[in-house]
Scaffold this active site. Structure first.
Site, PDB file in Angstrom:
ATOM      1  N   ASP A 269       5.055 -55.898  12.567  1.00 38.63           N
ATOM      2  CA  ASP A 269       4.402 -54.482  12.715  1.00 38.63           C
ATOM      3  C   ASP A 269       3.187 -54.939  13.773  1.00 38.63           C
ATOM      4  O   ASP A 269       2.755 -56.071  13.792  1.00 38.63           O
ATOM      5  CB  ASP A 269       3.810 -54.276  11.288  1.00 38.63           C
ATOM      6  CG  ASP A 269       2.887 -52.910  11.517  1.00 38.63           C
ATOM      7  OD1 ASP A 269       3.536 -51.901  12.113  1.00 38.63           O
ATOM      8  OD2 ASP A 269       1.823 -52.982  10.923  1.00 38.63           O
TER       9      ASP A 269
ATOM     10  N   CYS B 125       9.063 -38.231  15.925  1.00 36.89           N
ATOM     11  CA  CYS B 125       7.806 -38.002  15.677  1.00 36.89           C
ATOM     12  C   CYS B 125       7.636 -36.431  15.396  1.00 36.89           C
ATOM     13  O   CYS B 125       8.798 -35.418  15.413  1.00 36.89           O
ATOM     14  CB  CYS B 125       6.644 -38.394  16.867  1.00 36.89           C
ATOM     15  SG  CYS B 125       7.398 -37.475  18.376  1.00 36.89           S
TER      16      CYS B 125
ATOM     17  N   CYS C 129       0.836  -1.125   0.001  1.00 36.18           N
ATOM     18  CA  CYS C 129       0.014  -0.127  -0.106  1.00 36.18           C
ATOM     19  C   CYS C 129       0.982   1.142  -0.060  1.00 36.18           C
ATOM     20  O   CYS C 129       2.222   1.051   0.205  1.00 36.18           O
ATOM     21  CB  CYS C 129      -0.916   0.135   1.024  1.00 36.18           C
ATOM     22  SG  CYS C 129       0.037  -0.104   2.740  1.00 36.18           S
TER      23      CYS C 129
END
EC number: 7.2.2.8
Length: 1488
Positions: free
Chosen positions: A1032, A491, A182
């Protein structure tokens, strides 16, 4: 303004200064001395430069003044230097607010003002100033009522031309300014830069995003202007090299009027009086450089503020002001009043000082003659096309003569030239063009910061005044980038931990950590911190960290197709335009292929910008479409080639085998008939096939030749190629032996046939035309089957790559985060920092962070856990995962090859390509076997030639085709050659070649019948060597889908019945897509024995909390269930007592119910809430301690506990869990009994993993493990020398399945896992893991037996063929060799077929074997490792007090155990993504 010389400057050497405190003391004391206008002390140079009035002071008095302070002052040059002073004419336009004497005293107190003459009558003042200390404009600012009288100055300037002033012209500079939104931005920049000394004019254009600046290069450099714009918070780049402008007379005056620019502060004002004070303010609430700029500009306009330095990093402002006119409290209020008025200001300290105080050291101006010192800059130009030292010399000779060039050094080895030049006279671009004009290709480095090196050369008299405080430089330092390999992350919280802590360290600007790649990208200030220190910070956080040397890894590489180029000038146009762009390191365009190869920095520029740039030049650019099908691992070509080879060989081999069998049968028959008569030859010739068409050419030999030719040269073509390649690399493999045997057999047979025809022989020669077709058929079949198995692996990658979204919706937002536009682009064109919209059901195209929206996301692709994960602003999302229910706006953080999905694809690729096929035992053997047989064959030939010449009777007796018409020598040679060929033929590795493939074929076939798909010989061969089996958890050991374990009713049944609760809950959850909701609905339908439920309205989901809705129309459902109960009761009653009365009862009861049903028109509406504790509390419900204890108990066990409220009353508690497969415990026990180590590896939390492990009897657990860490863990076990089998079912397991020695996938798992695995269990049965290892052991045993058959046959057959046993009458004729070869092959095949008798043990067999040995483990026996660390988390050792508490708790629990329901629970806090575990057996609480 009149220049005059009534002020002097002297430099005094000062010894004895030890620190900055000494410098400040000297500056403060000497600055107060009468007649001293300015002093600058340098600790490095050990000198003080003083500007003084010669009428009041002399060099000697100043030296003594410093001596008196306790320092040693030496005057090397007693002659002072004159310092230019200027006369400023000031006039009064409006009536004066202040009296003339006040104006005079104010001006005289100002540093740098040497005299003031006031003329009240003429309403003017003449002020004499030292321009290096104070400027005319600053004088005007001090007394606002006065203004410069330019007319007087112009009149007086002509005769007073001073030649000591540098007559450098003004320079016009154009800069590209990014980030302006602006007009407020443009005015901020204009205000900031317009105040800089040396800047004449500035115009900023918002539309063109550029600034045009006219400045004086001897006062300020382009780089300093750029830094000032950067400091306001707008990135600026120099568009065009500065150009000099012509000067007018006014400009010359203005130039003289402007004092020298100091390299330090820019916005500060120097004038101040002796009572100046400095105060430090602490300012809270500043967010960006714009805030800094607002505060600085607002306060610097205040009359009594001399200077202000605001630091965003330290949240502070150091203000120097006139203490007699303003107080710190007034300044504090002034700062708080600065727009937007949200700053909280407190006073930190106040220091009384003079104008020379250290806090204003950045305000000190250097003496004027400093200006005349030349600046030297250094640039490096890359020069291509130099061929010898003559080129180097010619470049150095021409460029060194150019104006402004001080030195040049060209390196032929580095293809670069280093040039030192004066930036006022020349520029790097001018020098580059000059080198190009000489016929060489010259380019400036893309990442060159301007200037590369600035060397200031101070004069002897005036030392360079060092800057002690450069706030501007702190704000915009050089940014370097480094990459650090980080290990031990498990993680997203590890990523957040590293990013958060590193950002706090000084000198680090940004940190981006990629979890899957294990890599951190850090941008830092090299002046403050270095990469090894950053790595050390990460290590202190508990992770492994290593600086990656190949930092270029972060460079983006772009391949584009460019259309519309016609000639070399188009190429040059594109290359030169792109290389000038900031952020592009390298660009190469090929006209012939229409391709462009570009290396760029993704931080600065992206692929869309580059395509847009090429488009603006008038060419059409598009991405080179990447092949998403992983065709580089496709074996289609090889499969096709071996299939063709096999079919060609087979087509011709069947007749050859028929002929051979016919001959063998006939030979045996005739031999039996005529065994008493010596008529072998006649018998042979009397057979139809032995009849001669031409003399010496029988039908049999002609047919054999015709059938052998196409096989030898079409079917065997690939063997010839492979054999040639092997011999070229000096190795001998099976292909060499096959080619050798077939070629010699064929060539020998052909030669013998031609010789027989030439001699018109009556007896048909013995040929070996049957050998090549038979050999090629068996070998080609083996190769074809092998490549089919290998080809399967590529499908896994195609599946993985197909998960990647192909397009992305990029959105543009305005400053208020309102959406301006949307655009669909190819996923490869997404740039880091783009904002992407992802609709419900859409895939995330790249890794990113959520900036707006809430949703649930299915990340089972990465984590393997079925639970969707709640996403809110700030959460990270993973490419390829699926958005479920809400629109999200994300900001891209990792794009292209850096996304998590790309990393998984890379892992699977690496595992598949790096796993070297196990060299078959046959291949290893044939490496020695081939040369050995060739030597034996040659030895046989030589030995028989020698024996023949020594004792011809032996040859005469045993040579079957002996004809007296042939000469003795020829007979001997033919006999010797025949013996050596028989050796080669009989030793042919046909049976060796068949030993493995046939057993593998049968083994895999038997496996398939038993629900075990084994992909080829390699996994079969490897499985028997396995020492560790890694399982797993989700979907492998457990079912992978949640089921309801228990429903606990929390209200009296007369208030609301259990069936009513189930009907309401089932109806409410029927609209939910969450796996837990699906499990609840399924359970309710089963319990109520219905397929239809009630009506649900106003359904709302709050991710991570629960659901709310209204339920109606369940009355019919309840009547239906009551009716069923009643009918069951009636049926039971009718079994006991069969009479008509009961029948009437049944009909009447059903009628009553129907009537009730028809009357139940008023359906009731129930308000239902189902969710976790937080959801209930949020809705204003109180959870009692009993219910909370019950939930904790379920959660400890690893179940998800859900609360149900109906009409604001807590009615029920539902426990949901993923359950263990019934055969898991038995399978684990049997594997252990087979001597294998069993490990559980899961992405789930450690408590859940421990709970599951205790149920199945596994004692070693790795929890919270990512796909990449599963791979690392498998590798770690392999490095310990163990062979690893990995059992998994999800995409997240596929890299580990591919890396393991044997990957075993459950058939109900994902396609990608199945493709990546070596063994696939079609039935979802873990006992098949045991069976597959058992089958492998049996198959390998069979392969070994086959090798024994093949080797015994070779070891016995070769000596017989060589004629070792001739003396005892054991002779082997060539056709017998062929028969023996066929027999060996048949024996091997038959041996393999024995595998068909394999039977897989049944569940009952296993159970019988393991009876009494299985059993659950207590949690204390299980070692849990989090991530891939080996620091296991065993059960904690408890203190004495804790143990007493636990024992007492356990004994109370045992007392209460009979009151508990069958499904009670124990241990483990739930994880937000996990499906928590459970099982229907009661656990003894004392195990806690």
């Amino acid at each position: 303004m009149e220049p005059s010389m009534d002020v002097n400057s002297v430099t005094i050497a000062v010894e004895g200064m030890t620190c900055i405190s000494c410098v400040r003391t000297i500056e403060q004391q000497i600055g107060k001395v009468n007649g001293v206008h300015h002093i600058k002390v340098s600790l490095e140079e050990k000198s003080a430069t003083i500007i003084y009035d010669p009428k009041l002071q002399t060099p000697k008095t100043l030296q003594e003044a410093i001596d008196d302070m306790g320092f040693d002052a030496l005057l090397h040059n007693a002659n002072p230097l004159p310092v230019l002073t200027n006369t400023v004419f000031l006039t009064v336009a409006a009536p004066l607010a202040l009296p003339w004497d006040h104006i005079q005293s104010t001006l005289l107190k100002t540093k740098g003002v040497t005299g003031v003459k006031v003329s009240p009558q003429q309403r003017s003042a003449v002020v004499t100033i030292i321009p290096s200390v104070v400027s005319a404009s600053q004088i005007v600012e001090l007394v606002p009522d006065l203004s410069l009288d330019l007319g007087t100055q112009e009149k007086k300037s002509a005769p007073c031309e001073d030649h000591s002033m540098p007559q450098a012209g003004e320079v016009m500079l154009k800069m590209k300014v990014e980030g302006m939104t602006c007009h407020s931005c443009t005015s901020t920049i204009e205000g900031k830069v317009g105040k800089l000394q040396g800047v004449q004019r500035i115009k900023v254009s918002l539309d063109n995003q550029e600034a045009t600046i006219v400045y004086q290069p001897h006062l300020i450099t382009a780089e300093e202007i750029k830094k000032q714009i950067d400091a306001v918070g707008f990135p600026a780049f120099i568009k065009k090299q500065p150009k000099y402008l012509k000067l007018g007379a006014i400009d010359v005056e203005r130039l003289k009027n402007t004092p020298v620019k100091s390299p330090e502060g820019s916005q500060q004002k120097s004038p101040s009086n002796s009572s100046d004070s400095t105060t430090t303010f602490i300012i809270e609430g500043m967010h960006c450089k714009s805030c800094v700029s607002n505060i600085e500009s607002a306060l610097s306009t205040l009359q009594y503020v001399s200077s202000i330095v605001v630091s965003l990093e330290n949240r502070s402002a150091i203000v120097k002001y006139n203490a007699s006119s303003v107080t710190p409290e007034m300044l504090r209020k002034a700062i708080e009043a600065v727009s937007p008025g949200q700053y909280r200001v407190s006073i930190a300290s106040e220091v009384e000082s003079t104008s020379s105080s250290p806090s204003s050291s950045s305000l000190q101006k250097m003496p004027l003659n400093m200006v005349s010192q030349p600046l030297t800059q250094e640039t490096v130009i890359n020069i291509n096309g130099m061929t010898c030292n003559s080129c180097v010399q010619s470049i150095e000779g021409v460029i060194s003569k150019k104006p402004g060039v001080k030195s040049i050094n060209v390196s032929l080895a580095n293809s670069a030239g280093t040039i030192e030049y004066d930036p006022l006279l020349t520029s790097p671009e001018t020098l580059r063009e000059a080198i190009e004009d000489m016929g060489f290709d010259a380019a400036l480095p893309a990442d060159m910061k301007e200037p590369l090196v600035v060397i200031a050369q101070p004069s002897l008299e005036t030392p360079l005044l060092p800057s002690t405080n450069e706030p501007e430089n702190v704000m915009t330092p050089v940014h370097n980038k480094c990459y650090i390999q980080v290990s031990g992350m498990t993680c997203a919280s590890c990523v957040a931990n590293i990013e958060r802590n590193l950002r706090r360290e000084e000198g680090i600007y940004s940190v981006l950590v990629a979890l899957m790649a294990g890599k951190a990208e850090v941008r830092y200030n090299p002046a403050v911190i270095q990469p090894p220190m950053i790595a050390e910070f990460i290590r202190e956080l508990g992770f492994g960290a290593k600086v990656m040397e190949n930092a270029g890894e972060g460079d983006g590489i772009l391949e584009l197709v460019v259309r519309g180029m016609t000639c070399a000038s188009c190429v040059h146009k594109i290359e030169s335009t792109l290389t000038k762009h900031k952020g592009i390191f390298y660009c190469s365009v090929a006209l012939a292929t229409n391709k462009a190869h570009i290396k760029y920095d993704p931080e600065i520029i992206g692929p869309r910008d580059i395509i847009h740039t090429i488009g603006s030049l008038g060419f059409e650019a598009s991405l080179v479409k990447k092949d998403r099908s992983a065709s580089h691992l496709d074996h289609k070509r090889e499969i096709k080639q071996w299939r063709r080879s096999f079919l060609v060989s087979l087509f011709f081999c069947i007749p050859v085998m028929g002929l051979m069998i016919y001959m063998m049968v006939m030979d045996h028959h005739l031999a039996t008939l005529h065994h008493n008569q010596n008529m072998s030859n006649e018998a042979h010739s009397s057979m139809f096939l032995e009849r001669q068409i031409l003399p010496g050419l029988s039908i049999m030999n002609l047919l054999s030749l015709l059938l052998c030719l196409p096989v030898q040269f079409c079917g065997g073509w690939y063997f010839y190629i492979q054999a040639y390649k092997a011999l070229r690399h000096k190795t001998a493999n099976m292909d060499v032996l096959i080619v050798l045997a077939t070629t010699i057999a064929f060539a020998y047979s052909l030669v013998i046939l031609l010789v027989a025809m030439y001699e018109r022989a009556q007896v048909n020669p013995i040929t070996f035309f049957d050998t090549p077709p038979m050999l090629f058929v068996f070998i080609a079949l083996g190769r074809w089957l092998e490549h089919i198995a290998k080809g399967k692996t590529s499908e896994a990658l195609a599946k993985l790559i197909s998960l990647q979204a192909t397009e992305a919706t990029i959105v543009t937002l305005n400053s208020e985060n309102l959406l301006l536009s949307e655009e669909q682009v190819d996923v490869e064109l997404v740039q880091r920092g783009d904002i992407i919209k992802v609709i419900p059901g859409g895939k995330f195209p790249v890794d990113g962070r959520v900036i707006e929206g809430h949703s649930m996301v299915d990340e089972s692709l990465i984590t393997g856990e079925a639970m969707p994960v709640a996403k809110k602003p700030g959460s990270t999302v993973i490419a390829g995962s699926i958005n479920q229910n809400g629109s999200l706006l994300i900001r891209a953080t990792h794009v292209g090859a850096d996304t998590t999905l790309s990393q998984i694809v890379k892992l699977v690729e690496e595992a598949q390509t790096s796993k070297a096929p196990i060299q078959q035992f046959a291949d290893r053997l044939s490496g020695y076997f081939v040369p050995f047989i060739v030597l034996v064959s040659i030895a046989t030939l030589l030995v028989w030639i020698i024996i023949g010449f020594q004792n011809f009777e032996i040859v005469e007796t045993y040579f079957p085709g002996y004809n007296r018409s042939i000469s003795r020598t020829e007979t001997i040679i033919r006999f010797a050659f025949q013996a050596s060929i028989t050796v080669l033929c009989i030793a042919c590795p046909c049976s060796l070649g068949l030993a493995t493939p046939t057993a593998v074929m049968v083994g895999t076939g038997v496996g398939a019948q038993n629900g075990i798909l084994i992909k080829g010989g390699e996994p079969l061969e490897m499985a028997h060597k396995v020492k560790v089996v890694v399982f797993d958890k989700t979907g492998t050991i457990t079912h992978g889908t949640p089921v309801v374990n228990q429903v606990k009713v929390l209200v009296e049944s007369n208030k609301i019945s259990r069936s009513k609760i189930l009907a309401i809950v089932g109806t409410a959850e029927s609209n939910s897509e969450h796996p837990l909701g699906t499990a609840v609905t399924k359970y309710c339908k089963q319990e109520l024995d219905t397929e239809t439920l009630g009506t649900c309205t106003d359904f709302q989901v709050v991710p991570g909390c629960g659901i709310s809705c209204k339920v109606t129309n369940i009355e019919g459902l309840l009547h239906k269930s009551n009716l069923k109960i009643e009918e069951n009761n009636i049926k039971n009653a009718s079994l006991v007592q069969i009479d008509a009365i009961n029948e009437q009862t049944s009909t009447s009861s059903s009628m009553i119910i129907d009537a009730q049903l028809s009357n139940a028109v008023h359906t009731q509406q129930y308000k239902v809430l189902i969710g976790n504790r937080e959801w209930m509390i949020r809705n204003g419900l109180v959870i009692s301690s009993d219910v909370d204890d019950s939930m904790i108990e379920h959660e400890r066990k690893g179940r998800t506990a859900v609360l149900v409220t109906i009409d604001d009353e807590l009615c029920g508690l539902i426990a949901i869990a993923d359950t263990v497969k019934p055969e898991a415990e038995l399978a684990v026990h049997i594997l252990k009994s087979m001597g294998l180590e069993v490990v559980l590896m899961t992405g789930d939390n450690s408590k859940t993993a421990r709970s599951i492990a205790s149920q199945v009897g596994i004692t070693k657990v790795f929890a919270e493990v990512l796909p990449s860490h599963k791979v690392a863990k498998v590798k770690q076990l392999q490095e310990e020398g163990k062979r690893v089998a990995m059992v998994g079912d999800g995409i997240n397991d596929s890299p580990a399945l591919a890396m393991a020695n044997v990957g075993i996938a459950i058939g109900t798992g994902t396609d990608v896992a199945i493709e990546a695995a070596d063994v696939v269990l079609i039935r979802n049965d873990l006992l098949d893991v045991v069976a597959s290892i058992d089958l492998s052991r049996k198959t390998v045993k069979r392969i070994r037996i086959n090798f024994v058959f093949a080797l015994i046959y070779n070891l016995v057959g070769i000596p017989i063929a060589a004629g070792v046993f001739l003396p005892i009458g054991l002779v082997l004729q060539p056709w017998m060799g062929s028969a023996a070869m066929a027999a060996s092959s048949v024996s091997v095949v038959l041996s393999s077929l024995f595998l068909k008798l394999y039977r897989k043990p049944t569940y009952d067999n296993y159970e019988m074997r393991s009876r009494g040995h299985t059993g659950q483990r207590s949690p204390s026996e299980i070692s849990v490792h989090v991530g891939i660390d080996d620091a296991s988390r065993n059960s904690p050792r408890l203190g004495l007090l804790d143990r007493i508490v636990n024992y007492s708790r356990a004994s109370i629990n045992s007392l209460l155990s009979d009151k508990r329901s069958l499904n009670s629970v124990v241990t483990s806090e739930p994880d937000k993504h996990s499906l928590l575990v459970g099982d229907f057996r009661e656990d003894d609480d004392t195990t806690l």
